[in-house]
Every structure is written in C-alpha cells, then in structure tokens.
Design a protein around this motif. Structure first.
Motif, PDB file in Angstrom:
ATOM      1  N   THR A 135       0.762  -1.220  -0.071  1.00  0.00           N
ATOM      2  CA  THR A 135      -0.063   0.010  -0.156  1.00  0.00           C
ATOM      3  C   THR A 135       0.725   1.191  -0.052  1.00  0.00           C
ATOM      4  OG1 THR A 135      -0.065  -0.145   2.363  1.00  0.00           O
ATOM      5  CG2 THR A 135      -1.969  -1.316   1.037  1.00  0.00           C
ATOM      6  N   PHE A 136       2.192   1.428   0.655  1.00  0.00           N
ATOM      7  CA  PHE A 136       2.973   2.497   0.425  1.00  0.00           C
ATOM      8  C   PHE A 136       4.375   2.081   0.798  1.00  0.00           C
ATOM      9  CE2 PHE A 136       1.369   2.055   4.990  1.00  0.00           C
ATOM     10  CZ  PHE A 136       2.612   2.361   5.869  1.00  0.00           C
ATOM     11  N   LYS A 137       5.103   2.932   0.620  1.00  0.00           N
ATOM     12  CA  LYS A 137       6.562   2.811   0.604  1.00  0.00           C
ATOM     13  C   LYS A 137       7.200   3.623   1.698  1.00  0.00           C
ATOM     14  CE  LYS A 137       9.404   2.839  -2.767  1.00  0.00           C
ATOM     15  NZ  LYS A 137      10.126   3.340  -3.904  1.00  0.00           N
ATOM     16  N   THR A 138       8.186   3.130   2.558  1.00  0.00           N
ATOM     17  CA  THR A 138       8.541   3.870   3.764  1.00  0.00           C
ATOM     18  C   THR A 138      10.229   3.789   3.899  1.00  0.00           C
ATOM     19  OG1 THR A 138       6.792   3.108   5.188  1.00  0.00           O
ATOM     20  CG2 THR A 138       8.771   3.496   6.209  1.00  0.00           C
ATOM     21  N   ALA A 186      15.611  -2.812  16.024  1.00  0.00           N
ATOM     22  CA  ALA A 186      14.513  -2.040  15.437  1.00  0.00           C
ATOM     23  C   ALA A 186      14.225  -2.791  13.852  1.00  0.00           C
ATOM     24  CB  ALA A 186      14.986  -0.606  15.138  1.00  0.00           C
ATOM     25  N   LYS A 187      15.155  -3.023  13.208  1.00  0.00           N
ATOM     26  CA  LYS A 187      15.235  -3.309  11.794  1.00  0.00           C
ATOM     27  C   LYS A 187      14.199  -4.591  11.729  1.00  0.00           C
ATOM     28  CE  LYS A 187      18.938  -1.971   8.748  1.00  0.00           C
ATOM     29  NZ  LYS A 187      20.043  -2.399   7.943  1.00  0.00           N
ATOM     30  N   PRO A 188      14.421  -5.748  12.259  1.00  0.00           N
ATOM     31  CA  PRO A 188      13.476  -6.879  12.271  1.00  0.00           C
ATOM     32  C   PRO A 188      12.244  -6.640  12.705  1.00  0.00           C
ATOM     33  CG  PRO A 188      15.220  -7.444  14.095  1.00  0.00           C
ATOM     34  CD  PRO A 188      15.591  -6.173  13.278  1.00  0.00           C
ATOM     35  N   TRP A 189      12.009  -5.488  13.889  1.00  0.00           N
ATOM     36  CA  TRP A 189      10.680  -5.304  13.928  1.00  0.00           C
ATOM     37  C   TRP A 189       9.890  -4.640  12.976  1.00  0.00           C
ATOM     38  CZ3 TRP A 189       8.173  -0.830  15.042  1.00  0.00           C
ATOM     39  CH2 TRP A 189       6.775  -0.977  15.650  1.00  0.00           C
ATOM     40  N   LEU A 190      10.739  -3.594  12.467  1.00  0.00           N
ATOM     41  CA  LEU A 190      10.128  -2.726  11.279  1.00  0.00           C
ATOM     42  C   LEU A 190       9.815  -3.658  10.297  1.00  0.00           C
ATOM     43  CD1 LEU A 190      12.405   0.253  11.542  1.00  0.00           C
ATOM     44  CD2 LEU A 190       9.914   0.125  11.888  1.00  0.00           C
ATOM     45  N   VAL A 229       5.309  -6.375   6.965  1.00  0.00           N
ATOM     46  CA  VAL A 229       4.706  -7.495   6.193  1.00  0.00           C
ATOM     47  C   VAL A 229       3.353  -7.459   6.624  1.00  0.00           C
ATOM     48  CG1 VAL A 229       4.542 -10.167   6.345  1.00  0.00           C
ATOM     49  CG2 VAL A 229       6.963  -8.734   5.854  1.00  0.00           C
ATOM     50  N   GLU A 230       3.202  -7.187   7.987  1.00  0.00           N
ATOM     51  CA  GLU A 230       1.716  -7.546   8.468  1.00  0.00           C
ATOM     52  C   GLU A 230       0.833  -6.165   8.106  1.00  0.00           C
ATOM     53  OE1 GLU A 230       2.652  -7.244  12.621  1.00  0.00           O
ATOM     54  OE2 GLU A 230       3.360  -9.169  12.839  1.00  0.00           O
ATOM     55  N   ASN A 231       1.486  -5.107   7.400  1.00  0.00           N
ATOM     56  CA  ASN A 231       0.620  -4.007   7.286  1.00  0.00           C
ATOM     57  C   ASN A 231       0.772  -3.642   6.001  1.00  0.00           C
ATOM     58  OD1 ASN A 231      -0.621  -2.914  10.086  1.00  0.00           O
ATOM     59  ND2 ASN A 231       1.192  -3.588  10.510  1.00  0.00           N
ATOM     60  N   ASP A 232       1.341  -4.541   5.122  1.00  0.00           N
ATOM     61  CA  ASP A 232       1.308  -4.195   3.602  1.00  0.00           C
ATOM     62  C   ASP A 232       2.132  -3.006   3.261  1.00  0.00           C
ATOM     63  OD1 ASP A 232       0.141  -6.690   3.357  1.00  0.00           O
ATOM     64  OD2 ASP A 232      -1.966  -5.450   3.428  1.00  0.00           O
ATOM     65  N   PHE A 233       3.419  -2.591   3.751  1.00  0.00           N
ATOM     66  CA  PHE A 233       4.172  -1.722   2.957  1.00  0.00           C
ATOM     67  C   PHE A 233       5.605  -2.129   2.950  1.00  0.00           C
ATOM     68  CE2 PHE A 233       4.144  -0.895   7.756  1.00  0.00           C
ATOM     69  CZ  PHE A 233       5.668  -0.495   8.087  1.00  0.00           C
ATOM     70  N   THR A 234       6.292  -1.385   2.156  1.00  0.00           N
ATOM     71  CA  THR A 234       7.524  -1.828   1.963  1.00  0.00           C
ATOM     72  C   THR A 234       8.567  -0.837   2.725  1.00  0.00           C
ATOM     73  OG1 THR A 234       7.850  -0.487  -0.141  1.00  0.00           O
ATOM     74  CG2 THR A 234       7.091  -2.772  -0.283  1.00  0.00           C
ATOM     75  N   ILE A 235       9.963  -1.116   2.940  1.00  0.00           N
ATOM     76  CA  ILE A 235      10.821  -0.311   3.644  1.00  0.00           C
ATOM     77  C   ILE A 235      12.079  -0.502   2.741  1.00  0.00           C
ATOM     78  CG2 ILE A 235      12.340   0.012   5.758  1.00  0.00           C
ATOM     79  CD1 ILE A 235      10.235  -1.624   7.192  1.00  0.00           C
ATOM     80  N   ASP A 236      12.579   0.841   2.598  1.00  0.00           N
ATOM     81  CA  ASP A 236      13.935   0.849   1.857  1.00  0.00           C
ATOM     82  C   ASP A 236      14.967   1.558   3.170  1.00  0.00           C
ATOM     83  OD1 ASP A 236      13.311  -0.030  -0.384  1.00  0.00           O
ATOM     84  OD2 ASP A 236      12.970   1.761  -1.071  1.00  0.00           O
ATOM     85  N   TYR A 237      16.033   0.947   3.481  1.00  0.00           N
ATOM     86  CA  TYR A 237      17.087   1.669   4.349  1.00  0.00           C
ATOM     87  C   TYR A 237      18.096   2.230   3.871  1.00  0.00           C
ATOM     88  CZ  TYR A 237      14.667  -1.614   7.621  1.00  0.00           C
ATOM     89  OH  TYR A 237      13.575  -2.246   8.437  1.00  0.00           O
ATOM     90  N   LYS A 258       5.802   7.406   1.239  1.00  0.00           N
ATOM     91  CA  LYS A 258       4.679   7.974   2.152  1.00  0.00           C
ATOM     92  C   LYS A 258       5.095   8.230   3.393  1.00  0.00           C
ATOM     93  CE  LYS A 258       0.143   8.456   2.108  1.00  0.00           C
ATOM     94  NZ  LYS A 258      -0.481   9.535   1.238  1.00  0.00           N
ATOM     95  N   VAL A 259       6.104   7.411   4.163  1.00  0.00           N
ATOM     96  CA  VAL A 259       6.592   7.678   5.227  1.00  0.00           C
ATOM     97  C   VAL A 259       8.191   7.927   5.475  1.00  0.00           C
ATOM     98  CG1 VAL A 259       6.629   6.891   7.817  1.00  0.00           C
ATOM     99  CG2 VAL A 259       4.634   6.493   6.504  1.00  0.00           C
ATOM    100  N   PHE A 260       8.743   8.764   6.054  1.00  0.00           N
ATOM    101  CA  PHE A 260      10.188   8.941   6.278  1.00  0.00           C
ATOM    102  C   PHE A 260      10.386   8.686   8.081  1.00  0.00           C
ATOM    103  CE2 PHE A 260      13.880  12.225   6.108  1.00  0.00           C
ATOM    104  CZ  PHE A 260      14.801  10.920   6.663  1.00  0.00           C
TER     105      PHE A 260
END
Length: 257
Positions: free
Chosen positions: A29-32, A49-53, A58-66, A82-84
């Motif tokens: 749904t969005f990228k973080t 923090a990383k594994p928790w994030l 996964v649980e909330n259907d968004f992706t993360i770039d680090y 969508k989120v920083f």
C-alpha cells in the motif's frame, strides 16, 4: 441430478472468489524510508529495530528501504515515500540538497515523518552548525544536557484521543533511557502528546527540565509528523506499550490509521 447441479454451482462460486485457488500477490500500500545510524552507541537499537520494522511492514502491507546517510536524498527521491522514519539519526551531517528536500517534503504534505531520540540532538556537533529550520520544526529547542548514566522513568500520556496514543496506558515505564534536556520546553510551539514524570527518575537525577515533553507533533506543517524521544535501548522492543506507540505513529504518519 440435483446434487450435480449443487456441486457445479459451488465450483463456480469458489472459482469466482479471490483466494479460493491461487491468490495474486498483494500490492503493497505504501513505501517507507528509514534513515539509520550504522555505528556508534545507537547501533544496538538499530539492530533491534530493523527486524521489528520488517515484520510490521509485512503485517501492514508496506515496503521499507533503508539508507545509512543522506547522500541519496533529494526532492524526487523523497517523493517516492509515504513515510520517512528518522531512526536515531541526528539533524546534522546532512548535505544542503537533502536538507532543502526534507524541508519541502514536510511543508508540502508529500509524506509523513516519524523521528526518534537522536533527531533532537540539536546544536553544534562535530564541526556542524545547528540546523535552525530543524530546531524550529522540533519546537524551537536546542539540546542542552542528558542523563549519560541512564534512568528509568514513567511517561504520562497527555492527549489520550490522538491516534498515536490510542489504546496506550495512561502512564508506562521506560527503562534505561538517556533522557535529553533542552534549553526550554517545546510546548508553546508544538502539540504535546506525552511527557516524562521527572519525579519518577530511577535513580534520581539533578538533570531535569521541569516541563519535559517526550512525544509531540507540530501542526504548523502540512505533513503529518511525530517525534518520540525514547529510542536508545534495544530493550524497548520488549516493551509492548512502546511497540504499540511506534506502530501507531508509523501508520498515522502514513495516513493509514
């Protein structure tokens, strides 16, 4: 004959439902974007923090770039997200283009921001001048001192109706935190959601502010933003209230809550 008709009807009903057979992969749904420190004494928090994030994504259907620094940040780059999340990364060492891009991102409502702990290390550090815009963004404050040997303390929710604090205990214990002291309270310039009760410092400390907000948002900016001071110890991810707070903050900043 009647049974055959029922079986055929059920087959076509099942076939028409998504998920009865092979499901298509869900579209995220969005990228973080997560900016983090890959060294120093906040590294343990980052590693927790990383594994928790990742699991939250996964649980909330968004992706993360680090990313580990601000070299790649410009206007076009930030507008993908969508989120920083500023994960224990200070408001200095940023290059000029990254600073301007972030300022525009927050002013124009391009996306939301969640800042933790080190994001209010505002002052002159490592030869860098203080980023005045960021100081204003955080309530016109400047870092002054901190409890270097750590202290436990109770955080008290002040606004129980904000989406970020929804469902949290009215007060909750935070262990082993290096509470920052600023030159003044940001309260007059931001909306405070929670503060630390300095009378509960354990062990007690003479490093105190009096009025000591630790969670706030600045409504003067079009983009949703939330600052959460607590973010030093990896043990925070064993604290259910803290993880719920952080989850609420991320989803609210993404306008998904």
């Amino acid at each position: 004959m009647k049974n055959s008709i029922i079986i055929i009807s059920l087959f076509f009903l099942c076939f028409s439902q998504v998920g009865c057979f092979a499901q298509k992969p869900k579209k995220r749904t969005f990228k973080t974007l997560v900016l983090y420190e890959n060294g120093g004494h906040h590294l343990a928090f980052t590693k927790a923090a990383k594994p928790w994030l990742n699991q939250l994504a996964v649980e909330n259907d968004f992706t993360i770039d680090y990313i580990e620094n601000t070299k790649t940040i410009n206007e076009a780059f930030l507008n993908q997200y969508k989120v920083f999340i500023q994960l224990d990364y200070p408001p200095y060492t940023w290059n000029e283009e990254a600073m301007k891009a972030f300022e525009k991102y927050m002013k124009n409502g391009k996306g939301g921001w969640v800042g933790l702990h080190h994001a209010t290390l505002l002052g002159e550090f490592d030869g860098y001048p203080m980023w005045k815009w960021f100081s204003d963004f955080m309530g016109k404050i400047k870092f002054e001192d901190y409890i270097a040997d750590f202290a436990n303390a109770k955080v008290k929710i002040e606004d129980r109706f904000h989406p970020v604090t929804k469902g949290l205990q009215v007060d909750f214990l935070i262990k082993k935190e290096e509470w920052y002291i600023y030159d003044k309270s940001p309260r007059q310039n931001v909306h405070v959601l929670a503060s630390v009760d300095e009378s509960t410092f354990e062990p007690d400390s003479n490093i105190k502010m009096g009025d000591h907000p630790v969670i706030w948002t600045n409504y003067h900016f079009k983009s949703r933003n939330i600052y959460i001071f607590m973010g030093h110890s990896p043990e925070l991810f064993e604290n259910e209230t803290y993880t719920k707070l952080l989850k609420n903050a991320i989803l609210w900043a993404a306008n998904a809550k």
